[in-house]
Write a protein that holds these residues in place. Sequence first.
Motif, PDB file in Angstrom:
ATOM      1  N   PHE A 279      41.457  50.579  37.978  1.00 31.42           N
ATOM      2  CA  PHE A 279      41.771  51.058  39.700  1.00 31.42           C
ATOM      3  C   PHE A 279      43.265  50.108  40.011  1.00 31.42           C
ATOM      4  CE2 PHE A 279      37.337  51.962  39.981  1.00 31.42           C
ATOM      5  CZ  PHE A 279      37.359  53.446  40.708  1.00 31.42           C
ATOM      6  N   SER A 280      43.346  49.101  39.538  1.00 30.94           N
ATOM      7  CA  SER A 280      44.517  48.238  40.330  1.00 30.94           C
ATOM      8  C   SER A 280      44.936  47.228  39.301  1.00 30.94           C
ATOM      9  CB  SER A 280      43.701  47.674  41.500  1.00 30.94           C
ATOM     10  OG  SER A 280      44.431  46.691  42.076  1.00 30.94           O
ATOM     11  N   ASP A 281      46.243  46.847  39.885  1.00 30.97           N
ATOM     12  CA  ASP A 281      46.934  45.791  39.040  1.00 30.97           C
ATOM     13  C   ASP A 281      46.694  44.315  39.918  1.00 30.97           C
ATOM     14  OD1 ASP A 281      47.947  47.242  37.066  1.00 30.97           O
ATOM     15  OD2 ASP A 281      49.657  47.687  38.210  1.00 30.97           O
ATOM     16  N   TYR A 282      46.020  44.615  40.832  1.00 36.37           N
ATOM     17  CA  TYR A 282      45.778  43.047  41.647  1.00 36.37           C
ATOM     18  C   TYR A 282      44.281  43.077  42.128  1.00 36.37           C
ATOM     19  CZ  TYR A 282      46.244  39.172  44.676  1.00 36.37           C
ATOM     20  OH  TYR A 282      45.972  38.132  45.462  1.00 36.37           O
ATOM     21  N   TRP A 283      43.544  42.220  41.667  1.00 36.84           N
ATOM     22  CA  TRP A 283      42.057  42.319  41.997  1.00 36.84           C
ATOM     23  C   TRP A 283      41.709  40.741  42.201  1.00 36.84           C
ATOM     24  CZ3 TRP A 283      38.874  41.317  37.692  1.00 36.84           C
ATOM     25  CH2 TRP A 283      39.337  41.446  36.549  1.00 36.84           C
ATOM     26  N   ILE A 284      40.503  40.675  43.058  1.00 39.75           N
ATOM     27  CA  ILE A 284      40.140  39.278  43.443  1.00 39.75           C
ATOM     28  C   ILE A 284      38.502  39.524  43.380  1.00 39.75           C
ATOM     29  CG2 ILE A 284      39.750  37.574  45.175  1.00 39.75           C
ATOM     30  CD1 ILE A 284      42.338  38.447  46.248  1.00 39.75           C
ATOM     31  N   VAL A 285      38.229  38.252  42.588  1.00 38.39           N
ATOM     32  CA  VAL A 285      36.691  38.254  42.445  1.00 38.39           C
ATOM     33  C   VAL A 285      36.107  36.954  43.081  1.00 38.39           C
ATOM     34  CG1 VAL A 285      34.590  38.020  40.786  1.00 38.39           C
ATOM     35  CG2 VAL A 285      36.587  39.459  40.185  1.00 38.39           C
ATOM     36  N   ARG A 286      35.176  36.910  44.093  1.00 39.40           N
ATOM     37  CA  ARG A 286      34.334  35.969  44.658  1.00 39.40           C
ATOM     38  C   ARG A 286      32.885  35.922  44.168  1.00 39.40           C
ATOM     39  NH1 ARG A 286      33.451  35.742  49.823  1.00 39.40           N
ATOM     40  NH2 ARG A 286      34.171  37.803  50.159  1.00 39.40           N
ATOM     41  N   THR A 287      32.142  34.907  43.922  1.00 38.97           N
ATOM     42  CA  THR A 287      30.954  34.904  43.400  1.00 38.97           C
ATOM     43  C   THR A 287      30.396  33.420  43.660  1.00 38.97           C
ATOM     44  OG1 THR A 287      29.477  35.567  41.535  1.00 38.97           O
ATOM     45  CG2 THR A 287      31.479  34.373  40.757  1.00 38.97           C
ATOM     46  N   THR A 288      29.068  33.497  43.905  1.00 41.85           N
ATOM     47  CA  THR A 288      28.412  32.292  43.799  1.00 41.85           C
ATOM     48  C   THR A 288      27.015  32.697  43.139  1.00 41.85           C
ATOM     49  OG1 THR A 288      27.284  30.640  44.994  1.00 41.85           O
ATOM     50  CG2 THR A 288      27.447  32.572  46.050  1.00 41.85           C
ATOM     51  N   ALA A 289      26.442  31.921  42.217  1.00 38.07           N
ATOM     52  CA  ALA A 289      25.386  32.151  41.262  1.00 38.07           C
ATOM     53  C   ALA A 289      24.200  31.514  42.296  1.00 38.07           C
ATOM     54  CB  ALA A 289      25.563  31.562  39.926  1.00 38.07           C
ATOM     55  N   LEU A 290      23.073  31.921  41.991  1.00 41.04           N
ATOM     56  CA  LEU A 290      21.852  31.554  42.388  1.00 41.04           C
ATOM     57  C   LEU A 290      21.537  30.069  41.881  1.00 41.04           C
ATOM     58  CD1 LEU A 290      19.173  32.204  43.942  1.00 41.04           C
ATOM     59  CD2 LEU A 290      18.013  32.967  41.811  1.00 41.04           C
ATOM     60  N   GLY A 291      21.190  29.237  42.968  1.00 42.58           N
ATOM     61  CA  GLY A 291      21.045  27.746  42.609  1.00 42.58           C
ATOM     62  C   GLY A 291      22.415  26.891  42.248  1.00 42.58           C
ATOM     63  N   GLU A 292      23.577  27.435  42.304  1.00 44.40           N
ATOM     64  CA  GLU A 292      24.740  26.551  42.497  1.00 44.40           C
ATOM     65  C   GLU A 292      25.384  26.607  43.755  1.00 44.40           C
ATOM     66  OE1 GLU A 292      27.188  28.245  39.431  1.00 44.40           O
ATOM     67  OE2 GLU A 292      25.732  27.966  37.712  1.00 44.40           O
TER      68      GLU A 292
ATOM     69  N   LEU B  63      39.487  45.307  45.186  1.00 45.56           N
ATOM     70  CA  LEU B  63      40.609  46.164  44.326  1.00 45.56           C
ATOM     71  C   LEU B  63      41.696  46.182  45.520  1.00 45.56           C
ATOM     72  CD1 LEU B  63      38.315  48.346  42.391  1.00 45.56           C
ATOM     73  CD2 LEU B  63      38.934  46.110  41.781  1.00 45.56           C
ATOM     74  N   PHE B  64      43.009  45.799  45.194  1.00 48.64           N
ATOM     75  CA  PHE B  64      43.983  46.233  45.891  1.00 48.64           C
ATOM     76  C   PHE B  64      45.154  47.084  45.381  1.00 48.64           C
ATOM     77  CE2 PHE B  64      42.222  42.062  47.124  1.00 48.64           C
ATOM     78  CZ  PHE B  64      42.239  42.035  48.480  1.00 48.64           C
ATOM     79  N   ASN B  65      45.916  47.912  46.320  1.00 47.22           N
ATOM     80  CA  ASN B  65      46.860  48.949  45.964  1.00 47.22           C
ATOM     81  C   ASN B  65      46.263  49.527  44.876  1.00 47.22           C
ATOM     82  OD1 ASN B  65      48.856  47.535  47.368  1.00 47.22           O
ATOM     83  ND2 ASN B  65      49.277  46.086  46.042  1.00 47.22           N
ATOM     84  N   VAL B  66      45.159  50.270  45.139  1.00 40.24           N
ATOM     85  CA  VAL B  66      44.490  50.992  44.294  1.00 40.24           C
ATOM     86  C   VAL B  66      45.266  52.451  43.990  1.00 40.24           C
ATOM     87  CG1 VAL B  66      42.250  52.395  43.964  1.00 40.24           C
ATOM     88  CG2 VAL B  66      42.291  50.302  45.087  1.00 40.24           C
ATOM     89  N   GLN B  67      45.308  52.581  42.568  1.00 44.26           N
ATOM     90  CA  GLN B  67      45.957  53.609  42.037  1.00 44.26           C
ATOM     91  C   GLN B  67      45.167  54.881  42.111  1.00 44.26           C
ATOM     92  OE1 GLN B  67      47.174  51.897  38.431  1.00 44.26           O
ATOM     93  NE2 GLN B  67      48.547  50.342  39.558  1.00 44.26           N
ATOM     94  N   LYS B  68      43.983  54.874  41.889  1.00 42.15           N
ATOM     95  CA  LYS B  68      43.026  56.087  41.719  1.00 42.15           C
ATOM     96  C   LYS B  68      42.071  56.111  42.839  1.00 42.15           C
ATOM     97  CE  LYS B  68      43.769  55.704  36.938  1.00 42.15           C
ATOM     98  NZ  LYS B  68      44.564  54.669  36.849  1.00 42.15           N
ATOM     99  N   MET B  69      42.293  56.365  43.940  1.00 41.84           N
ATOM    100  CA  MET B  69      41.672  56.222  45.312  1.00 41.84           C
ATOM    101  C   MET B  69      40.720  57.487  45.374  1.00 41.84           C
ATOM    102  SD  MET B  69      40.549  54.289  47.799  1.00 41.84           S
ATOM    103  CE  MET B  69      41.723  53.063  48.406  1.00 41.84           C
ATOM    104  N   PRO B  70      39.446  57.450  45.427  1.00 45.19           N
ATOM    105  CA  PRO B  70      38.916  58.784  45.805  1.00 45.19           C
ATOM    106  C   PRO B  70      38.978  59.075  47.327  1.00 45.19           C
ATOM    107  CG  PRO B  70      37.403  56.847  45.612  1.00 45.19           C
ATOM    108  CD  PRO B  70      38.596  56.620  45.236  1.00 45.19           C
TER     109      PRO B  70
END
Length: 512
Positions: free
Chosen positions: A115-128, A167-174
């Motif tokens: 989809f993109s050349d620039y993407w960010i993931v934020r996550t927090t796991a259960l119990g952490e 996902l930023f600057n998506v190249q295949k946007m629906p």
Amino acid sequence: MKQSNKINIRPNVSMLSVLKFLEYETWFALAEFVDNAIASFQANEKELKKLHGKDFRLKVSIEINDSENRIKIRDNAAGIDEANYPRAFRAAEIPADTSGLSEFGMGMKSASCWFSDYWIVRTTALGEPYEKTVKFDMTKIFEDKIEELEFESTVVDKNKHYTVIELFNVQKMPRRKGLGKVKSHLSSIYREFIRNGLLELTVEGELLSYTEPNILNVPRYDNQKGENVLWKKEINFPIEDGLSVRGFVAIREKASTSEAGFALFRRGRVIEGSFDNGFRPEFIFGNPNSFRYQRVFGELHLEGFDVSFTKKGIQWDENLDLFLRLLKEDISHKSFPLLQQAEQYRVRATEKEYKDAKKVLDVTANDLEQKAPKAVADIVNAPSRVAEPDQVELAKTEKTLHREFDIRFNKINWRVSIELSYDPSLNELIEVGDTFIKEKSNDSSVRQIGIRLSLTHPFMVEYAGVDATKIEPILRMAAALGLAEAIAKSSRIVGDVRRNFNELITNLSKQT
């Protein structure tokens, strides 16, 4: 001196650069994120329900921000824990547990890079007690050959758990119809998880649901006065050692050229045959014009099979022919001839469905109004020498769709009436006469002709039904036949109606 014979075969980060060229459809790429959320939920279901209660549901939301060219995927699964964090972002790192939907360890990375050349993931796991954020600037990663990324950590409640991928600057946007197809395919792909209440999947604010087709419930085709039969057969048989199939095959109550066919499942998820792309091998379904092609559908859960890397195809190896042969035998047995029933069953269309043919009538009438003057003039100017038949009085009926139009040729004004009838009491396929001319003209200089095509004639029921694409060419032929007969009468000689008809249908079929 002894030399080392070892070479480094570990993939480096440049491998990610090829992922944008994978052959994905948009819905299969988005499905990679949903797969990961489901796998996380299933692996931690016990702990999640212990924390939130037995009614806890997995929620996945896909937000399409067209104006900002951005897609955000959020889920409330168990998050990516500390132990799996390095593996989750490393190329070609297979997870320890490959029994679920996240088996290749590449879904998030391959879909994000697609989809993109620039993407960010934020996550927090259960119990952490930490939320971790990592940013993938693929251009910078490739140019600088970056092998390690820094991530940010912030303190959060240890009972929080989620993953958010932007996902930023998506190249295949629906967009527009494409977005509608994405929703339809995703609801079809995850129908099993939606049905059993495990998954609440939202796309652009719309909670997706799956509509079950009604199943045909009528007597057998070869005993139409017998009792009704629900045309659904349970499927459960082995194929080879370690390979088997279970599920059902049925006949749709309402035929559909786009939504019939089999959906092939693996681990609860549709791999092939979602929405309008049903799995319809010719060996079972015949050609696209067959009735079973439009009516037979089913859900088949395949056990023991592998799938392609992008999870859009079953790896059949040499087992496809055997599978199809066994399946066809199972659904065409004389004790429950499902395939034969689908092929032989004919349904009488409803009055509303017949009235929907009005659009075809308008298109045909408008086209004839434009082309008929020249086409008819060509025929009038040609020699024909046959005696004129007598006028025939037609049966009257109220179940009609009607259109009239005027044309002028050879200095004569003509008013042409075309009628589509859905009255089952009529016997003739095509009729020509004055009965159904609603407003007869008192002007002797105006010639009027009427042409009627019966939608309930056995020929139309067998070969056209209420399919507009099939009605239109037959209606054109009927109109040409009626005009050919009128020309023969106007010349006061018995014209060669068949010759006139052939010439007219040729002229009326020419592109303007």
